[in-house]
Design a protein around this motif. Structure first.
Motif, PDB file in Angstrom:
ATOM      1  N   MET A   1       1.435  37.854 -23.372  1.00  0.00           N
ATOM      2  CA  MET A   1       1.681  36.681 -22.111  1.00  0.00           C
ATOM      3  C   MET A   1       2.056  35.406 -22.770  1.00  0.00           C
ATOM      4  N   PRO A   2       3.261  34.825 -22.189  1.00  0.00           N
ATOM      5  CA  PRO A   2       3.671  33.640 -22.662  1.00  0.00           C
ATOM      6  C   PRO A   2       2.655  32.497 -22.569  1.00  0.00           C
ATOM      7  N   GLU A   3       2.536  31.843 -23.751  1.00  0.00           N
ATOM      8  CA  GLU A   3       1.523  30.815 -23.809  1.00  0.00           C
ATOM      9  C   GLU A   3       2.454  29.376 -23.858  1.00  0.00           C
ATOM     10  N   LEU A   4       1.540  28.353 -24.048  1.00  0.00           N
ATOM     11  CA  LEU A   4       2.191  27.095 -23.921  1.00  0.00           C
ATOM     12  C   LEU A   4       3.601  26.783 -24.725  1.00  0.00           C
ATOM     13  N   PRO A   5       3.516  27.134 -26.195  1.00  0.00           N
ATOM     14  CA  PRO A   5       4.727  26.979 -26.693  1.00  0.00           C
ATOM     15  C   PRO A   5       6.093  27.813 -25.977  1.00  0.00           C
ATOM     16  N   GLU A   6       5.460  28.973 -25.547  1.00  0.00           N
ATOM     17  CA  GLU A   6       6.910  29.747 -25.050  1.00  0.00           C
ATOM     18  C   GLU A   6       7.465  29.117 -23.649  1.00  0.00           C
ATOM     19  N   HIS A  73       4.346  31.540 -12.935  1.00  0.00           N
ATOM     20  CA  HIS A  73       3.574  31.942 -13.905  1.00  0.00           C
ATOM     21  C   HIS A  73       3.833  33.410 -14.112  1.00  0.00           C
ATOM     22  N   LEU A  74       4.450  33.383 -15.448  1.00  0.00           N
ATOM     23  CA  LEU A  74       4.981  34.939 -15.904  1.00  0.00           C
ATOM     24  C   LEU A  74       3.916  35.930 -16.101  1.00  0.00           C
ATOM     25  N   MET A  75       2.719  35.878 -16.526  1.00  0.00           N
ATOM     26  CA  MET A  75       1.429  36.323 -16.841  1.00  0.00           C
ATOM     27  C   MET A  75       2.060  37.379 -17.797  1.00  0.00           C
ATOM     28  N   LEU A  76       1.448  38.618 -17.838  1.00  0.00           N
ATOM     29  CA  LEU A  76       1.675  39.589 -18.829  1.00  0.00           C
ATOM     30  C   LEU A  76       2.888  40.392 -18.423  1.00  0.00           C
ATOM     31  N   GLY A  77       3.939  40.525 -19.559  1.00  0.00           N
ATOM     32  CA  GLY A  77       5.143  41.254 -19.395  1.00  0.00           C
ATOM     33  C   GLY A  77       6.364  40.458 -18.689  1.00  0.00           C
ATOM     34  N   GLY A  78       5.948  39.187 -18.091  1.00  0.00           N
ATOM     35  CA  GLY A  78       7.108  38.488 -17.449  1.00  0.00           C
ATOM     36  C   GLY A  78       7.996  37.682 -18.365  1.00  0.00           C
ATOM     37  N   TRP A  79       9.382  37.751 -18.101  1.00  0.00           N
ATOM     38  CA  TRP A  79      10.232  36.859 -18.752  1.00  0.00           C
ATOM     39  C   TRP A  79      11.460  36.508 -17.778  1.00  0.00           C
ATOM     40  N   THR A 207       2.529  22.531 -32.404  1.00  0.00           N
ATOM     41  CA  THR A 207       3.629  21.858 -32.899  1.00  0.00           C
ATOM     42  C   THR A 207       4.810  22.542 -33.580  1.00  0.00           C
ATOM     43  N   ARG A 208       4.199  23.458 -34.288  1.00  0.00           N
ATOM     44  CA  ARG A 208       5.035  24.262 -35.106  1.00  0.00           C
ATOM     45  C   ARG A 208       5.568  25.383 -34.208  1.00  0.00           C
ATOM     46  N   ALA A 209       4.686  26.028 -33.295  1.00  0.00           N
ATOM     47  CA  ALA A 209       5.130  27.028 -32.703  1.00  0.00           C
ATOM     48  C   ALA A 209       6.262  26.568 -31.457  1.00  0.00           C
ATOM     49  N   ILE A 210       6.177  25.343 -31.161  1.00  0.00           N
ATOM     50  CA  ILE A 210       7.033  24.775 -30.239  1.00  0.00           C
ATOM     51  C   ILE A 210       8.326  24.666 -31.014  1.00  0.00           C
ATOM     52  N   GLN A 211       8.392  24.118 -32.170  1.00  0.00           N
ATOM     53  CA  GLN A 211       9.620  23.794 -32.894  1.00  0.00           C
ATOM     54  C   GLN A 211      10.093  25.054 -33.115  1.00  0.00           C
ATOM     55  N   PHE A 212       9.650  26.300 -33.494  1.00  0.00           N
ATOM     56  CA  PHE A 212      10.329  27.507 -33.558  1.00  0.00           C
ATOM     57  C   PHE A 212      10.485  28.381 -32.455  1.00  0.00           C
ATOM     58  N   GLY A 213      10.166  27.774 -31.155  1.00  0.00           N
ATOM     59  CA  GLY A 213      10.602  28.380 -30.052  1.00  0.00           C
ATOM     60  C   GLY A 213       9.712  29.577 -29.478  1.00  0.00           C
ATOM     61  N   GLY A 214       8.474  29.499 -29.971  1.00  0.00           N
ATOM     62  CA  GLY A 214       7.490  30.520 -29.538  1.00  0.00           C
ATOM     63  C   GLY A 214       7.749  31.835 -30.077  1.00  0.00           C
ATOM     64  N   TYR A 215       6.911  32.723 -29.319  1.00  0.00           N
ATOM     65  CA  TYR A 215       7.009  34.018 -30.141  1.00  0.00           C
ATOM     66  C   TYR A 215       7.703  35.162 -29.202  1.00  0.00           C
ATOM     67  N   MET A 216       8.078  34.804 -27.933  1.00  0.00           N
ATOM     68  CA  MET A 216       8.890  35.473 -26.988  1.00  0.00           C
ATOM     69  C   MET A 216       9.960  36.529 -27.619  1.00  0.00           C
ATOM     70  N   GLY A 229      11.602  32.278 -32.203  1.00  0.00           N
ATOM     71  CA  GLY A 229      11.664  32.000 -33.710  1.00  0.00           C
ATOM     72  C   GLY A 229      10.323  31.820 -34.189  1.00  0.00           C
ATOM     73  N   TYR A 230       9.245  31.738 -33.473  1.00  0.00           N
ATOM     74  CA  TYR A 230       7.814  31.689 -34.187  1.00  0.00           C
ATOM     75  C   TYR A 230       7.326  33.206 -34.558  1.00  0.00           C
ATOM     76  N   ASN A 231       7.932  34.235 -34.012  1.00  0.00           N
ATOM     77  CA  ASN A 231       7.574  35.556 -34.546  1.00  0.00           C
ATOM     78  C   ASN A 231       7.383  35.560 -35.893  1.00  0.00           C
ATOM     79  N   GLU A 232       8.505  35.211 -36.549  1.00  0.00           N
ATOM     80  CA  GLU A 232       8.216  35.394 -38.070  1.00  0.00           C
ATOM     81  C   GLU A 232       7.271  34.347 -38.654  1.00  0.00           C
TER      82      GLU A 232
END
Length: 269
Positions: A1-6, A73-79, A207-216, A229-232
């Motif tokens: 589920m997307p969180e704050l940084p996403e 609200h995207l909830m689980l699986g939304g994009w 802060t770092r997660a937002i900087q790298f674009g989250g994990y979507m 970008g935060y996936n890595e």
């Protein structure tokens, strides 16, 4: 589920793409994704402009020139995806909002929603949310007082949206790892030093997660190199069995209150 940084990444990119643009058409393929009948939804949105896009917790708020709001609200699986008839994912779209030849596709809204609300309705909908952890007013003394009133485990405390808004499974684990604290450690067991490093880790990880674009995983538009970008960068989340980046011990996965949780048994205590 997307969180704050996403959602913050989405907010920034959508603002660049859509702010000031006028809604020209709407297609609704799943009525359960909206909160009013489709005819009323279309009538109140078509010809309205997007004046601003805000974020609150894991929600996005599209402020409309009509004075109404679209709460997402995207909830689980939304994009989401911004594209055109020639450029869009081969996936089922629950709602499509057109801005001339540019379209915003809402995908995977099986649990998520897009609600049309007045300001008063919006305020009521978001009333139970806790403080925004990235707000400038969210200082260490505020955090210390807030967590000092809690008795549960750090994992369940952080994912509680009434405690703090916007943090879920991924970043609760990342914050605990950064702080060197086990996610099952109780909030009332923290000493002053642990509380302080937990606060610093909270700010640093988000802060770092937002900087790298989250994990979507899915890009927001063709050529989008920011989203995901935060996936890595994840230190423990979804890294079961892989070596800890600190001590090389295998990352452990277990369920805490029915939530998957990742941690290093060796360097978190």
């Amino acid at each position: 589920m997307p969180e704050l940084p996403e959602m913050e990444t989405y907010r920034r990119l959508l603002t660049e793409q859509l702010s000031g643009r006028t809604i020209t058409n709407i297609e609704i393929n799943r009525e359960k994704s909206i909160n009013v009948n489709p005819a009323q939804f279309k009538r109140q949105l078509i010809n309205a402009g997007i004046t601003e896009i805000q974020r609150r917790a894991k929600h996005l708020i599209f402020k409309l020139s009509s004075g109404k709001n679209l709460l997402l609200h995207l909830m689980l699986g939304g994009w989401m995806y911004i594209g055109s008839d020639q450029d869009n994912p081969d996936r089922t779209k629950q709602v499509i909002i057109s801005f001339g030849d540019k379209k915003l596709y809402f995908i995977g809204l099986r649990l998520g929603y897009l609600y049309l609300l007045t300001d008063a309705e919006l305020e009521k909908e978001l009333a139970d949310l806790g403080p925004e952890p990235m707000d400038q007013t969210f200082s260490y003394p505020v955090f210390r007082e807030l967590i000092g009133s809690r008795r549960g485990m750090l994992k369940t405390t952080f994912v509680n949206q009434q405690f703090l808004s916007g943090i879920g499974n991924c970043y609760s684990d990342e914050i605990c790892f950064e702080a060197g604290l086990l996610p099952m450690k109780r909030a009332d067991e923290l000493d002053e030093d642990e509380t302080k490093i937990l606060y610093q880790s909270l700010k640093g990880v988000l802060t770092r997660a937002i900087q790298f674009g989250g994990y979507m995983e899915e890009p927001l538009f063709k050529g989008d190199t920011k989203t995901g970008g935060y996936n890595e960068q994840c230190r423990v989340y979804d890294r079961e069995g892989q070596p800890c980046l600190r001590c090389r011990s295998p990352i452990i996965k277990e369920e805490i209150s029915s939530r998957k949780t990742f941690y290093c048994k060796n360097c978190q205590n």
